[in-house]
Design an enzyme around this catalytic site. Structure first.
Site, PDB file in Angstrom:
ATOM      1  N   HIS A 101       0.796  -1.226   0.000  1.00  0.00           N
ATOM      2  CA  HIS A 101       0.000   0.000   0.000  1.00  0.00           C
ATOM      3  C   HIS A 101       0.837   1.289   0.000  1.00  0.00           C
ATOM      4  O   HIS A 101       0.541   2.234   0.730  1.00  0.00           O
ATOM      5  CB  HIS A 101      -0.944   0.021   1.206  1.00  0.00           C
ATOM      6  CG  HIS A 101      -2.065  -0.982   1.121  1.00  0.00           C
ATOM      7  ND1 HIS A 101      -2.614  -1.417  -0.067  1.00  0.00           N
ATOM      8  CD2 HIS A 101      -2.778  -1.625   2.100  1.00  0.00           C
ATOM      9  CE1 HIS A 101      -3.585  -2.285   0.183  1.00  0.00           C
ATOM     10  NE2 HIS A 101      -3.707  -2.441   1.483  1.00  0.00           N
ATOM     11  N   HIS A 176      -9.669   2.720   0.258  1.00  0.00           N
ATOM     12  CA  HIS A 176      -9.624   1.599   1.199  1.00  0.00           C
ATOM     13  C   HIS A 176     -10.700   1.722   2.289  1.00  0.00           C
ATOM     14  O   HIS A 176     -10.411   1.525   3.474  1.00  0.00           O
ATOM     15  CB  HIS A 176      -8.226   1.506   1.817  1.00  0.00           C
ATOM     16  CG  HIS A 176      -7.817   0.123   2.205  1.00  0.00           C
ATOM     17  ND1 HIS A 176      -8.440  -0.573   3.221  1.00  0.00           N
ATOM     18  CD2 HIS A 176      -6.870  -0.698   1.717  1.00  0.00           C
ATOM     19  CE1 HIS A 176      -7.865  -1.752   3.341  1.00  0.00           C
ATOM     20  NE2 HIS A 176      -6.910  -1.864   2.434  1.00  0.00           N
ATOM     21  N   GLU A 314     -11.973  -2.998  -2.744  1.00  0.00           N
ATOM     22  CA  GLU A 314     -11.055  -2.001  -3.311  1.00  0.00           C
ATOM     23  C   GLU A 314     -10.905  -2.233  -4.808  1.00  0.00           C
ATOM     24  O   GLU A 314     -10.371  -3.261  -5.220  1.00  0.00           O
ATOM     25  CB  GLU A 314      -9.685  -2.137  -2.637  1.00  0.00           C
ATOM     26  CG  GLU A 314      -9.731  -2.146  -1.120  1.00  0.00           C
ATOM     27  CD  GLU A 314      -8.599  -2.979  -0.530  1.00  0.00           C
ATOM     28  OE1 GLU A 314      -7.449  -2.821  -0.939  1.00  0.00           O
ATOM     29  OE2 GLU A 314      -8.886  -3.812   0.345  1.00  0.00           O
TER      30      GLU A 314
HETATM   31  C1  BGC Z   1      -5.012  -6.200   1.985  1.00  0.00           C
HETATM   32  C2  BGC Z   1      -4.845  -6.959   3.282  1.00  0.00           C
HETATM   33  C3  BGC Z   1      -4.327  -6.042   4.345  1.00  0.00           C
HETATM   34  C4  BGC Z   1      -5.298  -4.863   4.470  1.00  0.00           C
HETATM   35  C5  BGC Z   1      -4.873  -3.850   5.499  1.00  0.00           C
HETATM   36  C6  BGC Z   1      -5.951  -5.056   2.227  1.00  0.00           C
HETATM   37  O1  BGC Z   1      -6.070  -4.301   1.058  1.00  0.00           O
HETATM   38  O2  BGC Z   1      -5.526  -7.023   0.965  1.00  0.00           O
HETATM   39  O3  BGC Z   1      -3.968  -8.070   3.103  1.00  0.00           O
HETATM   40  O4  BGC Z   1      -4.206  -6.708   5.584  1.00  0.00           O
HETATM   41  O5  BGC Z   1      -5.423  -4.227   3.235  1.00  0.00           O
HETATM   42  O6  BGC Z   1      -3.576  -3.506   5.315  1.00  0.00           O
END
Ligand code: BGC
Length: 348
Positions: A101, A176, A314
């Site tokens: 991310h 998110h 997402e």
């Molecule tokens: C991911 C997860 C992660 C979460 C929070 C999601 O987009 O797929 O694996 O734990 O975000 O970070």
């Protein structure tokens, strides 16, 4: 329709963080400049997105609540990728080994700046901007990003993204938000979900794609006929064990992007009857069923976090795609515009 500005709080460095609430009377969306996050979404009197009422809540949050995630959403194996023959390394903020991310402080942790807002009879909107400098978290090129949130009078929230870099780079943006259509504080295992996705992306134990597509047909990943999220979540399937539930990218047309947003998923709460349709130009949708949602950081300073309390849906490109030939490219050349439009449309 209105846009109301308020002071939300302060960054640790002392800068003010403002909030902007878009409202049509029946639905309101509060967006904060920190991470360009959706901090609260109320539809027909029900609060349906997890968030916090104070900056303190967000500063403690490690789960990207409501934020715009970038420059590359989800994981990149060992933070390495190539553009043409040149290798790049971005921060390995997950377990010191993987990029997740956008890195240690991706777009979700930045203070975005106000660019524009509109109050029209059929919609209200807010545009926020962020400039990610060349080399930030290891990414090449200075990238200028605009995100516009638009609330329409018929209860649709559209998120439009545009981004341009001055050097070749990779881009994969998403929002998110974690949804709970029965109201924050309840479960999502009873929510009925339909997804227009024939394939999903299997992952290894580090949640990194192997690089292939798998057909959903005959697996717990088949949501082409509506079923509850909880129906098969405990099934004896190695992929579900890996993620402790669903934590996978579902794919429409092998991840190919669309010119205009098209319906990719619909989700309904049996408790409130609230239905949310998701339309997007993106070819992938990451469903994360809040499997690790156990942080001691209550939502809105009241609702303790619990596993499967909310679901993130997402819309984005396929994770780790710079490292897999089979997936559509995420490389954007200098001056080439990245765009995305995703719509969360509410009805009852
Ligand atoms: C991911 C997860 C992660 C979460 C929070 C999601 O987009 O797929 O694996 O734990 O975000 O970070």
């Amino acid at each position: 329709m209105t846009v109301t500005k308020n002071l939300f709080g302060q960054m640790p460095s002392g800068e003010n963080v403002n909030s902007y609430t878009l409202s049509n009377g029946n639905m309101s969306v509060k967006i904060i400049e920190f991470g360009a996050r959706i901090s609260k979404l109320i539809y027909d009197g029900v609060s349906v997105v997890c968030g916090f009422d104070t900056m303190d809540g967000y500063l403690k949050d490690g789960d990207y609540h409501g934020s715009i995630v970038g420059r590359y959403a989800n994981r990149i194996f060992e933070g390495k990728f190539k553009i043409d023959d040149k290798e790049y390394s971005v921060s390995n903020n997950e377990k010191g080994r993987y990029h997740l991310h956008g890195g240690y402080c991706g777009f979700s942790g930045k203070l975005w700046t106000y660019e524009d807002s509109k109050e029209e009879s059929s919609y209200s909107s807010l545009t926020l901007k962020y400039i990610s400098v060349d080399g930030e978290e290891g990414y090449p090129g200075t990238l200028t990003v605009h995100v516009t949130y638009t609330l329409t009078k018929d209860n649709a929230l559209s998120i439009s993204y545009s981004a341009v870099s001055d050097k070749d780079t990779i881009i994969n943006l998403t929002n998110h938000s974690y949804f709970s259509l029965s109201g924050v504080g309840n479960t999502i295992l009873d929510h009925k979900l339909k997804m227009y996705c024939d394939d999903y992306i299997p992952v290894d134990e580090k949640l990194i794609p192997f690089g292939n597509y798998a057909e959903v047909s005959g697996t717990p990943f088949d949501f082409r006929k509506e079923k509850t999220i909880g129906r098969d979540i405990e099934a004896e399937d190695p992929q579900l064990k890996t993620g402790g539930g669903y934590d996978h990218c579902f794919v429409r047309d092998k991840g190919e992007n669309k010119k205009k947003p098209e319906l990719i998923a619909s989700i309904t709460s049996p408790v409130t009857g609230i239905k949310m349709d998701i339309l997007t130009t993106e070819g992938g949708i990451q469903m994360y069923t809040g499997n690790f949602m156990t942080a001691e950081n209550p939502f809105f300073e009241r609702y303790p976090q619990m596993k499967n309390q909310a679901v993130a849906l997402e819309c984005n490109r396929i994770p780790d795609s710079p490292n897999h030939e089979a997936f559509p490219s995420c490389i954007f050349r200098a001056g080439e515009e990245y765009t995305q439009t995703t719509i969360y449309s509410f009805n009852k």
